[in-house]
Design an enzyme around this catalytic site. Structure first.
Site, mmCIF file in Angstrom:
data_model
loop_
_atom_site.group_PDB
_atom_site.id
_atom_site.type_symbol
_atom_site.label_atom_id
_atom_site.label_comp_id
_atom_site.label_asym_id
_atom_site.label_seq_id
_atom_site.Cartn_x
_atom_site.Cartn_y
_atom_site.Cartn_z
ATOM 1 N N ASP A 149 10.123 5.280 -10.201
ATOM 2 C CA ASP A 149 9.700 5.920 -11.453
ATOM 3 C C ASP A 149 10.510 7.176 -11.768
ATOM 4 O OD1 ASP A 149 7.859 3.972 -11.902
ATOM 5 O OD2 ASP A 149 6.088 5.237 -11.705
ATOM 6 N N SER A 209 0.808 -1.215 0.000
ATOM 7 C CA SER A 209 0.000 0.000 0.000
ATOM 8 C C SER A 209 0.848 1.275 0.000
ATOM 9 C CB SER A 209 -0.958 -0.049 1.201
ATOM 10 O OG SER A 209 -1.882 0.990 1.164
ATOM 11 N N LYS A 245 -0.585 -4.197 -3.381
ATOM 12 C CA LYS A 245 -1.893 -3.644 -2.969
ATOM 13 C C LYS A 245 -2.005 -2.208 -3.492
ATOM 14 C CE LYS A 245 -4.762 -2.418 1.020
ATOM 15 N NZ LYS A 245 -4.898 -1.001 0.669
#
Length: 535
Positions: A305, A294, A319
């Protein structure tokens, strides 16, 4: 013909009115259908209460009905009863009110594992190894965890009388402890592991996490930190806003951190870096594993990224769903999934959950080949969708965050599992400290470095441990003991270090043989080459 054209506006108006009324009517039909289903459930409950052969617990029936309803949805939409909701709120707030001790029940007796640093129990002189035998004059031998917690917790400023047996001097001592607010720290430890490297273990994303992390980073910078290992292993997540705040500490220039998509337009949101912090250029390595979920994945995904740092360890849980809690009138609550979240490159982190029975097991039993994975060749043959990082590296979505360096934590034998599962390490150290604690403390004092470098268990102590384990019904397996000997002795030493030096002792000992940490510690030159950090 002229008459026909004159009637066109009226026809259009009629169509518009018809569509409008149709939409309104469909809305009311939808409401009526929902009400009808609710009435159906109410009728069933009424018939069951009146006519079932035995007396029924209506509250339990309703709770089971809710759970059954949610069972057809995703694995993270859940019902939480009132008692669990109170504990959950305390965890997210990051504090509760009580006496401030970690304890275990050993042979029916409350044993203090450690007083919480800065808490009321520590301030009055309660120490590790103390046995609580009475609470406010009542014998508490044989109490269960629930009763102990309920009795020891209470409003700030209230007092509780603890009668304690201290094995080191074989005496009973009474302590009056004034309850206070106890912080549930999400930063479990922040230490320097060498002259340049800081290490922080973040256990959850609660309301206080950002402030705790800023304090920890500031403390380490004063101690000379020039590079950081942030450990998110087994961090199950928590608050979305805290994941954003903490990402903002390391990511600059209004860059995207995460965005959400929902069926309800008002739940579609974008979260970006907003403020400038002094940690935005520090070389960073993030540790993750299958227990990182999460909010942990939001952070790791944003770091990966933007090529801001390196991700090391094992693929995260996967998740990528956002839950919102809705509190019910009786204090219970439901957490309903309202949106999916996506990393800056557009990756969805959520794994498939068609087989919910295997959903959790899949993450825990995942097999991964160790490799340098900067260009993510490990996922190349998968059916997962491809995305690109800011520097053009290929990454994949739909199944958690796969590390840039895949390093397995390593497996231990069943013998070692049984030792830990049955609390044998702690029980043996408790016995050792009850007998020899004064001599050990006198030798090492407050010198953790000396303890780490010089202390080793003697052969006779190792044999005593094996015999003690057998007394706890852990059958000795010579082959498995030999295979795991280094691990077993490290854990045993870490339990002793925790008793002597609290959390710093535990982590300083365990990190010495932590292969994922050691790999992370070797990668700072590579981390410095990431975009924006090259000298």
């Amino acid at each position: 013909m002229i008459k026909y054209f004159k009637n066109i506006p009226l026809l259009i108006l009629a169509v518009i009115i018809g569509v409008y009324l149709g939409l309104k009517l469909s809305k009311y039909i939808s409401i009526d259908q929902s009400q009808a289903e609710a009435n159906k459930l109410s009728q069933i409950l009424d018939y069951t209460e009146k006519y079932y052969v035995d007396t029924v617990n209506s509250k339990k029936l309703v709770e089971n009905a809710i759970k059954g309803m949610f069972s057809s949805l995703d694995p993270h939409t859940t019902y939480i009863d009132a008692e669990e909701q109170k504990l959950s709120e305390a965890e997210f707030r990051g504090n509760f009110e009580g006496i401030g001790v970690e304890f275990q029940i050993i042979h029916d007796t409350i044993t203090v594992v450690s007083p919480i640093t800065g808490g009321p129990s520590e301030s009055v002189g309660i120490i590790s190894g103390d046995r609580i035998i009475k609470i406010d004059g009542k014998n508490c031998i044989g109490w269960n965890n629930e009763k102990i917690i309920k009795t020891l917790r209470g409003s700030k400023g209230t007092k509780v009388l603890l009668s304690i047996y201290r094995p080191s001097n074989k005496k009973n001592i009474d302590f009056t402890v004034t309850r206070d607010k106890i912080n549930l720290n999400s930063v479990d430890i922040s230490i320097m592991t060498n002259n340049e490297t800081g290490y922080i273990y973040l256990t959850r994303f609660s309301e206080t996490s950002k402030d705790e992390l800023i304090d920890a980073l500031g403390k380490l910078q004063k101690q000379g930190m020039k590079q950081l290992i942030l450990d998110l292993r087994n961090n199950p997540g928590g608050l979305l806003n805290q994941a954003v705040f903490i990402s903002d500490l390391f990511i600059d220039n209004n860059k995207m951190i995460v965005y959400t998509k929902s069926r309800v337009p008002s739940f579609n949101e974008e979260f970006r870096a907003e403020k400038s912090y002094p940690f935005e250029k520090i070389p960073l390595v993030v540790l993750v594993n299958s227990g990182s979920a999460s909010a942990s994945e939001i952070f790791a995904g944003a770091i990966q990224d933007w090529d801001r740092g390196l991700i090391v360890g094992e693929t995260t849980f996967g998740k990528g769903l956002v839950q919102r809690p809705f509190e019910l009138s009786d204090g219970s609550a439901v957490r309903i999934t309202i949106a999916r979240y996506f990393t800056p490159s557009g990756r969805q982190i959520q794994r498939k959950y068609t087989d919910k029975e295997k959903y959790y097991l899949q993450a825990l039993t995942r097999e991964e080949k160790e490799q340098d994975n900067l260009n993510h060749q490990a996922e190349k043959d998968s059916l997962k969708p491809k995305f690109k990082t800011n520097a053009g590296r290929i990454v994949y979505g739909g199944g958690g965050i796969t590390p840039d360096y895949i390093i397995n934590a390593g497996r231990i034998t069943n013998y070692s599992i049984e030792l830990r599962k049955n609390n044998v390490y702690y029980l043996f150290i408790r016995k050792l400290m009850d007998k020899n604690g004064f001599d050990i403390k006198n030798k090492y004092g407050n010198d953790l470095k000396k303890f780490i470098n010089e202390f080793n268990f003697s052969e006779s102590q190792i044999n005593d441990f094996i015999k003690f384990a057998e007394q706890q019904k852990i059958k000795f397996n010579n082959k498995e003991f030999s295979q795991d000997k280094d691990y077993i002795l490290t854990v045993l030493k870490a339990f002793l270090a925790r008793d002597l030096f609290n959390r710093e002792g535990w982590y300083s000992t365990m990190l010495k043989r932590d292969v994922q940490f050691q790999k992370a510690n070797s990668l700072f030159e590579e981390a410095k080459k990431m975009k924006g950090l090259k000298n």
